[in-house]
Design an enzyme around this catalytic site. Structure first.
Site, PDB file in Angstrom:
ATOM      1  N   HIS A 193       0.830  -1.295   0.069  1.00  0.00           N
ATOM      2  CA  HIS A 193      -0.303  -0.223  -0.101  1.00  0.00           C
ATOM      3  C   HIS A 193       0.721   1.027  -0.071  1.00  0.00           C
ATOM      4  CE1 HIS A 193       1.570  -0.508   3.791  1.00  0.00           C
ATOM      5  NE2 HIS A 193       1.105   1.105   4.356  1.00  0.00           N
ATOM      6  N   ASP A 195       0.873   5.101   1.792  1.00  0.00           N
ATOM      7  CA  ASP A 195       0.501   6.002   3.261  1.00  0.00           C
ATOM      8  C   ASP A 195      -0.636   6.928   2.470  1.00  0.00           C
ATOM      9  OD1 ASP A 195       1.251   4.187   4.852  1.00  0.00           O
ATOM     10  OD2 ASP A 195       3.151   5.334   5.314  1.00  0.00           O
ATOM     11  N   HIS A 251       4.538   0.129  -0.310  1.00  0.00           N
ATOM     12  CA  HIS A 251       5.616  -0.655   0.837  1.00  0.00           C
ATOM     13  C   HIS A 251       5.281  -1.427   1.088  1.00  0.00           C
ATOM     14  CE1 HIS A 251       4.002   3.194   2.723  1.00  0.00           C
ATOM     15  NE2 HIS A 251       3.571   2.693   4.052  1.00  0.00           N
ATOM     16  N   ARG A 261       8.223  -8.594  15.230  1.00  0.00           N
ATOM     17  CA  ARG A 261       8.125  -7.041  14.866  1.00  0.00           C
ATOM     18  C   ARG A 261       7.342  -6.268  15.492  1.00  0.00           C
ATOM     19  NH1 ARG A 261      10.362  -3.036  10.424  1.00  0.00           N
ATOM     20  NH2 ARG A 261       8.629  -1.369  10.275  1.00  0.00           N
TER      21      ARG A 261
HETATM   22  C1  GA4 Z   1      -2.474   2.677   5.587  1.00  0.00           C
HETATM   23  C2  GA4 Z   1      -2.101   3.563   6.265  1.00  0.00           C
HETATM   24  C3  GA4 Z   1      -1.744   3.770   7.460  1.00  0.00           C
HETATM   25  O1  GA4 Z   1      -2.134   2.273   8.439  1.00  0.00           O
HETATM   26  C4  GA4 Z   1      -4.053   3.115   8.074  1.00  0.00           C
HETATM   27  C5  GA4 Z   1      -3.644   2.155   7.387  1.00  0.00           C
HETATM   28  C6  GA4 Z   1      -5.866   2.418   7.204  1.00  0.00           C
HETATM   29  C7  GA4 Z   1      -6.208   1.553   7.761  1.00  0.00           C
HETATM   30  O2  GA4 Z   1      -5.508   0.175   8.736  1.00  0.00           O
HETATM   31  O3  GA4 Z   1      -7.446   1.414   8.396  1.00  0.00           O
HETATM   32  C8  GA4 Z   1      -6.174   1.722   5.805  1.00  0.00           C
HETATM   33  C9  GA4 Z   1      -4.796   1.733   4.183  1.00  0.00           C
HETATM   34  C10 GA4 Z   1      -3.647   3.015   5.786  1.00  0.00           C
HETATM   35  C11 GA4 Z   1      -5.133   3.001   3.283  1.00  0.00           C
HETATM   36  C12 GA4 Z   1      -6.201   2.239   2.656  1.00  0.00           C
HETATM   37  C13 GA4 Z   1      -7.376   2.197   3.363  1.00  0.00           C
HETATM   38  C14 GA4 Z   1      -6.603   2.664   4.742  1.00  0.00           C
HETATM   39  C15 GA4 Z   1      -6.678   0.578   5.320  1.00  0.00           C
HETATM   40  C16 GA4 Z   1      -6.965   0.353   4.171  1.00  0.00           C
HETATM   41  C17 GA4 Z   1      -7.899  -0.751   3.263  1.00  0.00           C
HETATM   42  C18 GA4 Z   1      -4.766   3.987   8.908  1.00  0.00           C
HETATM   43  C19 GA4 Z   1      -3.851   4.405   7.037  1.00  0.00           C
HETATM   44  O4  GA4 Z   1      -4.466   5.557   6.832  1.00  0.00           O
HETATM   45  O5  GA4 Z   1      -4.136   4.210   5.685  1.00  0.00           O
END
Ligand code: GA4
Length: 315
Positions: A193, A195, A251, A261
């Site tokens: 994904h 961020d 990443h 981890r």
């Molecule tokens: C990725 C980055 C952060 O961990 C997060 C994630 C969020 C979640 O886990 O709820 C998301 C992911 C993240 C990106 C796309 C969406 C939202 C899961 C998902 C499928 C907390 C964020 O802000 O985006």
């Protein structure tokens, strides 16, 4: 050495040798600015040392978090909705991970099971210190982008969004339990994904697992050292604001045999109503249309983890 393997979706991928990301020493600001800008253009990732976040603040929050994840499951469940296990997002993604996600503008972060309040106060101190670091990094990056005598209002534009009391920044603790047997293909703790926010500051306990993909289908494991550093990466919003000059790079985290981890990520985000667009003076022709962070966040949550979302906003 390059290992060719098939990931769980049967996509052929290459895993390259570890790399050492650029290590930026914040004691020398003018050198740091140049190196950070180059790293954001080339890798979308870098590490910072001499970052000013006191070691005791880091140790305290790491110790409390390790104690939290070591508790039996029913105890962890008492933390309520900030705690999650395996499920990622709202669209059916899963990973070998358990986590706590906390909204950092909420005055009572917490964690119902934290009767002594020790974890909560460690979190408060950590958020304050890491927010300060994120703001410093953003100011330096803006200076690098806009030149050394920028208009002070423009150069602090990004850090002001993070300091705003309505900033939608998040703190996330991730715990990746170890694999009990080594495996040939990578076991994914957190799938690929980017961020969505502006910038991410990540601490880990020195156990490897983070991999980045600058080229499609090629994964590069990131060396977890130096342990005192923060690993910093460009988020989607910063790619938009720099008109693609800084890259928000995919990443993921692979689970390790025998070692668990733990990481703590601070995702610096603007308020939900803030407008996101190419920064003034960065480019003549914007690549993306303007949108609000709320709109972008909704686009992220209504899609799968690995989906690209930036192209939905491309002009
Ligand atoms: C990725 C980055 C952060 O961990 C997060 C994630 C969020 C979640 O886990 O709820 C998301 C992911 C993240 C990106 C796309 C969406 C939202 C899961 C998902 C499928 C907390 C964020 O802000 O985006």
């Amino acid at each position: 050495m390059v290992v060719i393997s098939q990931n769980p979706t049967m996509k052929i991928e290459k895993i390259r040798d570890d790399i050492d990301l650029p290590i930026i020493n914040l004691l020398n600001k003018s050198k740091a600015i140049k190196e950070m800008v180059r790293a954001c253009e080339e890798y979308g990732f870098f590490k910072v040392i001499n970052h000013g976040v006191p070691q005791e603040i880091i140790s305290q929050v790491e110790e409390e978090a390790a104690g939290f994840f070591a508790m039996p499951d029913p105890e962890k469940m008492r933390a309520g909705p900030p705690y999650g296990c395996k499920n990622i997002g709202l669209k059916g993604d899963v990973g070998e991970v358990e986590y706590l996600i906390l909204q950092t503008n909420s005055p009572h972060y917490m964690i119902q099971s934290d009767e002594s309040n020790k974890f909560s106060s460690a979190i408060n101190a950590y958020v304050e210190a890491v927010r300060k670091l994120a703001c410093e990094l953003l100011d330096l990056l803006m200076e690098g982008l806009l030149g050394s005598t920028p208009n002070p209002t423009t150069s602090s534009m990004l850090s002001r969004l993070i300091k705003d009391s309505e900033s939608d920044s998040i703190l996330r603790f991730n715990h990746y339990p170890p694999l009990d047997v080594p495996s040939d293909s990578p076991k994914i703790g957190f799938g690929e994904h980017t961020d969505p926010q502006i910038i991410t500051l990540l601490r880990s306990n020195g156990v490897k697992g983070l991999q980045i993909s600058i080229e499609d289908g090629v994964w590069i494991p990131v060396n977890p050292r130096p342990e005192s550093s923060f690993c910093v990466n460009v988020g989607d919003l910063l790619q938009v604001m720099t008109n693609g000059r800084f890259v928000s790079v995919k990443h993921r985290v692979a689970v390790q045999p025998y070692e668990s981890r733990m990481s703590i990520a601070y995702f610096a985000a603007p308020p939900l109503h803030a407008t996101v667009s190419c920064l003034p003076g960065v480019a003549a022709a914007p690549l993306y249309r303007s949108f609000s962070w709320g709109e972008y966040k909704q686009a992220a949550y209504t899609r799968r983890l690995g989906d690209t979302r930036l192209n939905l906003f491309a002009l």
